[in-house]
Each structure stands twice: as structure tokens, then as C-alpha cells.
Scaffold this motif. Structure first.
Motif, PDB file in Angstrom:
ATOM      1  N   GLN A  41       0.824  -1.199   0.000  1.00 38.86           N
ATOM      2  CA  GLN A  41       0.000   0.000   0.000  1.00 38.86           C
ATOM      3  C   GLN A  41       0.863   1.255   0.000  1.00 38.86           C
ATOM      4  O   GLN A  41       0.565   2.225  -0.711  1.00 38.86           O
ATOM      5  CB  GLN A  41      -0.923  -0.002   1.225  1.00 38.86           C
ATOM      6  CG  GLN A  41      -1.914  -1.158   1.236  1.00 38.86           C
ATOM      7  CD  GLN A  41      -2.701  -1.235   2.526  1.00 38.86           C
ATOM      8  OE1 GLN A  41      -2.223  -0.815   3.584  1.00 38.86           O
ATOM      9  NE2 GLN A  41      -3.901  -1.782   2.473  1.00 38.86           N
ATOM     10  N   GLU A  42       1.909   1.233   0.778  1.00 41.87           N
ATOM     11  CA  GLU A  42       2.757   2.416   0.906  1.00 41.87           C
ATOM     12  C   GLU A  42       3.830   2.491  -0.168  1.00 41.87           C
ATOM     13  O   GLU A  42       4.259   3.573  -0.559  1.00 41.87           O
ATOM     14  CB  GLU A  42       3.406   2.420   2.292  1.00 41.87           C
ATOM     15  CG  GLU A  42       2.400   2.502   3.430  1.00 41.87           C
ATOM     16  CD  GLU A  42       3.041   2.430   4.788  1.00 41.87           C
ATOM     17  OE1 GLU A  42       4.272   2.220   4.851  1.00 41.87           O
ATOM     18  OE2 GLU A  42       2.325   2.571   5.790  1.00 41.87           O
ATOM     19  N   GLY A  43       4.283   1.346  -0.650  1.00 45.32           N
ATOM     20  CA  GLY A  43       5.327   1.329  -1.658  1.00 45.32           C
ATOM     21  C   GLY A  43       6.666   1.757  -1.087  1.00 45.32           C
ATOM     22  O   GLY A  43       6.859   1.844   0.120  1.00 45.32           O
ATOM     23  N   CYS A  44       7.604   2.036  -1.965  1.00 43.42           N
ATOM     24  CA  CYS A  44       8.918   2.519  -1.556  1.00 43.42           C
ATOM     25  C   CYS A  44       8.872   4.036  -1.483  1.00 43.42           C
ATOM     26  O   CYS A  44       8.564   4.696  -2.481  1.00 43.42           O
ATOM     27  CB  CYS A  44       9.981   2.058  -2.552  1.00 43.42           C
ATOM     28  SG  CYS A  44      11.602   2.831  -2.302  1.00 43.42           S
ATOM     29  N   SER A  45       9.162   4.588  -0.321  1.00 45.48           N
ATOM     30  CA  SER A  45       9.067   6.037  -0.156  1.00 45.48           C
ATOM     31  C   SER A  45       9.988   6.783  -1.110  1.00 45.48           C
ATOM     32  O   SER A  45       9.593   7.781  -1.726  1.00 45.48           O
ATOM     33  CB  SER A  45       9.381   6.419   1.291  1.00 45.48           C
ATOM     34  OG  SER A  45      10.675   5.964   1.671  1.00 45.48           O
ATOM     35  N   GLY A  68       9.314  -4.936  -8.229  1.00 44.87           N
ATOM     36  CA  GLY A  68       8.397  -5.779  -7.478  1.00 44.87           C
ATOM     37  C   GLY A  68       7.455  -4.970  -6.614  1.00 44.87           C
ATOM     38  O   GLY A  68       6.269  -5.287  -6.497  1.00 44.87           O
ATOM     39  N   MET A  69       7.966  -3.894  -6.011  1.00 45.20           N
ATOM     40  CA  MET A  69       7.116  -3.043  -5.174  1.00 45.20           C
ATOM     41  C   MET A  69       6.047  -2.354  -6.012  1.00 45.20           C
ATOM     42  O   MET A  69       4.875  -2.261  -5.597  1.00 45.20           O
ATOM     43  CB  MET A  69       7.980  -2.006  -4.458  1.00 45.20           C
ATOM     44  CG  MET A  69       7.232  -1.182  -3.435  1.00 45.20           C
ATOM     45  SD  MET A  69       6.652  -2.141  -2.014  1.00 45.20           S
ATOM     46  CE  MET A  69       8.138  -2.179  -1.004  1.00 45.20           C
ATOM     47  N   LEU A  70       6.412  -1.874  -7.193  1.00 43.17           N
ATOM     48  CA  LEU A  70       5.439  -1.218  -8.066  1.00 43.17           C
ATOM     49  C   LEU A  70       4.333  -2.193  -8.473  1.00 43.17           C
ATOM     50  O   LEU A  70       3.137  -1.875  -8.408  1.00 43.17           O
ATOM     51  CB  LEU A  70       6.129  -0.651  -9.300  1.00 43.17           C
ATOM     52  CG  LEU A  70       5.210  -0.028 -10.358  1.00 43.17           C
ATOM     53  CD1 LEU A  70       4.417   1.129  -9.763  1.00 43.17           C
ATOM     54  CD2 LEU A  70       6.019   0.432 -11.560  1.00 43.17           C
ATOM     55  N   LEU A  71       4.719  -3.399  -8.896  1.00 43.11           N
ATOM     56  CA  LEU A  71       3.730  -4.394  -9.303  1.00 43.11           C
ATOM     57  C   LEU A  71       2.849  -4.809  -8.123  1.00 43.11           C
ATOM     58  O   LEU A  71       1.644  -5.058  -8.298  1.00 43.11           O
ATOM     59  CB  LEU A  71       4.427  -5.612  -9.903  1.00 43.11           C
ATOM     60  CG  LEU A  71       5.140  -5.389 -11.244  1.00 43.11           C
ATOM     61  CD1 LEU A  71       5.870  -6.651 -11.677  1.00 43.11           C
ATOM     62  CD2 LEU A  71       4.138  -4.962 -12.316  1.00 43.11           C
ATOM     63  N   ALA A  72       3.436  -4.879  -6.939  1.00 45.20           N
ATOM     64  CA  ALA A  72       2.659  -5.227  -5.752  1.00 45.20           C
ATOM     65  C   ALA A  72       1.635  -4.140  -5.447  1.00 45.20           C
ATOM     66  O   ALA A  72       0.498  -4.439  -5.049  1.00 45.20           O
ATOM     67  CB  ALA A  72       3.589  -5.427  -4.556  1.00 45.20           C
ATOM     68  N   GLN A  73       2.019  -2.889  -5.638  1.00 43.40           N
ATOM     69  CA  GLN A  73       1.078  -1.793  -5.424  1.00 43.40           C
ATOM     70  C   GLN A  73      -0.080  -1.863  -6.416  1.00 43.40           C
ATOM     71  O   GLN A  73      -1.240  -1.668  -6.044  1.00 43.40           O
ATOM     72  CB  GLN A  73       1.790  -0.450  -5.569  1.00 43.40           C
ATOM     73  CG  GLN A  73       2.617  -0.044  -4.362  1.00 43.40           C
ATOM     74  CD  GLN A  73       3.159   1.351  -4.512  1.00 43.40           C
ATOM     75  OE1 GLN A  73       4.114   1.587  -5.244  1.00 43.40           O
ATOM     76  NE2 GLN A  73       2.538   2.307  -3.829  1.00 43.40           N
ATOM     77  N   VAL A  74       0.244  -2.125  -7.672  1.00 40.76           N
ATOM     78  CA  VAL A  74      -0.794  -2.206  -8.707  1.00 40.76           C
ATOM     79  C   VAL A  74      -1.755  -3.355  -8.413  1.00 40.76           C
ATOM     80  O   VAL A  74      -2.980  -3.215  -8.518  1.00 40.76           O
ATOM     81  CB  VAL A  74      -0.155  -2.379 -10.100  1.00 40.76           C
ATOM     82  CG1 VAL A  74      -1.233  -2.659 -11.144  1.00 40.76           C
ATOM     83  CG2 VAL A  74       0.642  -1.134 -10.485  1.00 40.76           C
ATOM     84  N   ALA A  75      -1.207  -4.502  -8.047  1.00 46.75           N
ATOM     85  CA  ALA A  75      -2.021  -5.696  -7.792  1.00 46.75           C
ATOM     86  C   ALA A  75      -2.657  -5.685  -6.404  1.00 46.75           C
ATOM     87  O   ALA A  75      -3.553  -6.478  -6.133  1.00 46.75           O
ATOM     88  CB  ALA A  75      -1.161  -6.947  -7.954  1.00 46.75           C
ATOM     89  N   ARG A  76      -2.142  -4.798  -5.528  1.00 47.77           N
ATOM     90  CA  ARG A  76      -2.545  -4.794  -4.119  1.00 47.77           C
ATOM     91  C   ARG A  76      -2.342  -6.182  -3.517  1.00 47.77           C
ATOM     92  O   ARG A  76      -3.190  -6.717  -2.796  1.00 47.77           O
ATOM     93  CB  ARG A  76      -3.992  -4.311  -3.960  1.00 47.77           C
ATOM     94  CG  ARG A  76      -4.221  -2.900  -4.460  1.00 47.77           C
ATOM     95  CD  ARG A  76      -5.578  -2.372  -4.084  1.00 47.77           C
ATOM     96  NE  ARG A  76      -5.704  -2.183  -2.646  1.00 47.77           N
ATOM     97  CZ  ARG A  76      -5.186  -1.160  -1.962  1.00 47.77           C
ATOM     98  NH1 ARG A  76      -4.475  -0.237  -2.609  1.00 47.77           N
ATOM     99  NH2 ARG A  76      -5.347  -1.066  -0.669  1.00 47.77           N
ATOM    100  N   PRO A 125       4.023 -10.222  -6.131  1.00 47.80           N
ATOM    101  CA  PRO A 125       5.042  -9.813  -7.116  1.00 47.80           C
ATOM    102  C   PRO A 125       6.357  -9.394  -6.470  1.00 47.80           C
ATOM    103  O   PRO A 125       7.432  -9.708  -6.990  1.00 47.80           O
ATOM    104  CB  PRO A 125       4.379  -8.649  -7.852  1.00 47.80           C
ATOM    105  CG  PRO A 125       2.917  -8.910  -7.720  1.00 47.80           C
ATOM    106  CD  PRO A 125       2.759  -9.490  -6.338  1.00 47.80           C
ATOM    107  N   LEU A 126       6.293  -8.696  -5.345  1.00 51.18           N
ATOM    108  CA  LEU A 126       7.524  -8.293  -4.649  1.00 51.18           C
ATOM    109  C   LEU A 126       8.230  -9.515  -4.087  1.00 51.18           C
ATOM    110  O   LEU A 126       9.453  -9.648  -4.211  1.00 51.18           O
ATOM    111  CB  LEU A 126       7.197  -7.309  -3.526  1.00 51.18           C
ATOM    112  CG  LEU A 126       8.394  -6.872  -2.671  1.00 51.18           C
ATOM    113  CD1 LEU A 126       9.404  -6.110  -3.511  1.00 51.18           C
ATOM    114  CD2 LEU A 126       7.928  -6.028  -1.480  1.00 51.18           C
TER     115      LEU A 126
END
Length: 217
Positions: free
Chosen positions: A111-115, A178-186, A190-191
Motif C-alpha cells: 500500500q505504501e510502496g517505496c518512499s 516488485g514493489m510497483l507491481l505489488a502496489q498495482v495488484a494490491r 510480485p515483490l
């Protein structure tokens, strides 16, 4: 850690002044992340941080000064965390596994991703002259991994044939992508997959002794 970006260093501040400046930076980073650089204005930041216009202008005379300081602030937080004792200078594969596990198990990671990554993706689209500072921040992050892999080579834990720079690039790219894809997929999967695959590849360079120890677990 001494900031190495081009952010303008403030003059000597009182404890109260340092606290005020830090509060402004924290809220500025949040606003830029949620609204974007261009949509973030002084009025929003003054309200969020609870400061006056004169205070804001005192610490950050221009928007570029503010953005440079936000980059340095976020970079210091990320780099200090990665340089912490819990990852043992990344001089063994277990340290990389622990790093991956931390983010995979963190409930709000996707949800937060990489700051720092989120900040970079937003700022890089602007015409502000901050690209060098962003590149410096990611270089320092990459060097933490590279230096750890070089120490692993010196300790005989991985083969001398391994290229520390390439492996560091792989690990950082796996994390950011991986973080970006995890955010998209919620979904954290992926991460998890990206980091596991990247670290598994690093493990292919492990010396027979270390490889045997890992396989026995």
C-alpha cells in the motif's frame, strides 16, 4: 550519515528550529507523494505542517530548495535503515533474505510502496533540477548492496566471478519493480517473487561451503 545531495544545508538551528524543519519536510514528502509536485502548494503545506508563510520561506525559500531537502530527508531514512545492524552490512545471504522478508511481511508494504522510489517517480517528471540528487540517492543505496557483495567475496562466501555491481543493480531493480507491481495488484506476491528470484540468483555464486549450509536449512 552526511547528506550528499545538493540540498541546501540550513544555518545552525535551535532544537525547536530543527523540529520545525523536520515537520515541514515530513508533510512535504507526504503531500508530494499523494498530490504530486505541481499540485502541492505553500498553503497546503503551511496548513499540514502548522507553520506560517514566513517560517516556510525561512527554511525553504524556493520550491526547488524544498524538493531537494525532501529528497535528502527521504534518502537518509532509507539508507539509515539499510545500514542498520539487523542486516549485518549485507555480507551474507541470510542478510539479504532477512531484508526481503522484512518487506514481504510488512502488512502495508504494497500500500505504501517505496518512499524513495515513489518520490523519484513523481519528481523525475518535473523540470526541477534535481535529477543528480535523485541519482546520488539511488547510487548510495546500490552501493550498500555492492559493498556487501564485495565483502562476501573477500570472506570467500561467494565466487570471485560474481559481478558486485551487476548483482546490486539486480537486487535494487527487483525491489523497485516488485514493489510497483505489488502496489498495482494490491498483493505482495510480485515483490516476494522478484526478491526471492534475485537473491536465488546471487546464491548461484555461493561457494560450496555456504551453499551447503543454506541447503541444509
Amino acid at each position: 550519515m552526511k547528506p550528499t545531495t545538493g540540498a541546501r544545508e540550513p544555518h545552525k538551528l535551535t532544537d525547536k528550529g530543527q523540529a520545525t524543519r523536520a515537520r515541514i519536510l515530513e508533510h512535504a514528502a507526504e503531500l508530494i507523494y499523494t498530490k504530486g509536485v505541481h499540485a502541492t502548494n505553500n498553503e497546503q503545506l503551511r496548513r499540514a505542517a502548522g507553520v506560517s508563510g514566513s517560517q516556510l520561506n525561512h527554511y525553504f525559500p524556493t520550491k526547488e530548495d524544498l524538493v531537494l531537502a525532501v529528497i535528502a530527508w527521504q534518502a537518509e531514512r532509507v539508507l539509515t535503515f539499510h545500514r542498520g545492524e539487523q542486516f549485518a552490512c549485507f555480507d551474507n545471504l541470510d542478510a539479504f533474505r532477512a531484508w526481503a522478508d522484512f518487506y514481504v511481511r510488512y502488512e502495508r508494504a504494497y500500500q505504501e510502496g517505496c518512499s524513495l522510489g515513489s518520490l523519484a517517480s513523481e519528481i523525475i517528471k518535473t523540470d526541477l533540477d534535481v535529477h543528480d540528487e535523485l541519482a546520488s540517492a539511488f547510487d548510495q543505496w546500490r552501493h550498500i548492496f555492492r559493498d556487501g557483495i564485495e565483502r562476501m567475496q573477500q570472506l570467500g562466501r561467494i565466487s570471485a566471478e560474481a559481478n558486485p555491481t551487476q548483482l546490486a543493480n539486480l537486487l535494487l531493480a527487483a525491489f523497485q519493480g516488485g514493489m510497483l507491481l505489488a502496489q498495482v495488484a494490491r498483493d505482495i506476491t510480485p515483490l516476494k517473487d522478484a526478491l526471492q528470484t534475485a537473491i536465488d540468483y546471487v546464491q548461484t555464486f555461493a561457494t560450496p561451503l555456504d551453499a551447503g549450509v543454506l541447503q541444509a536449512r
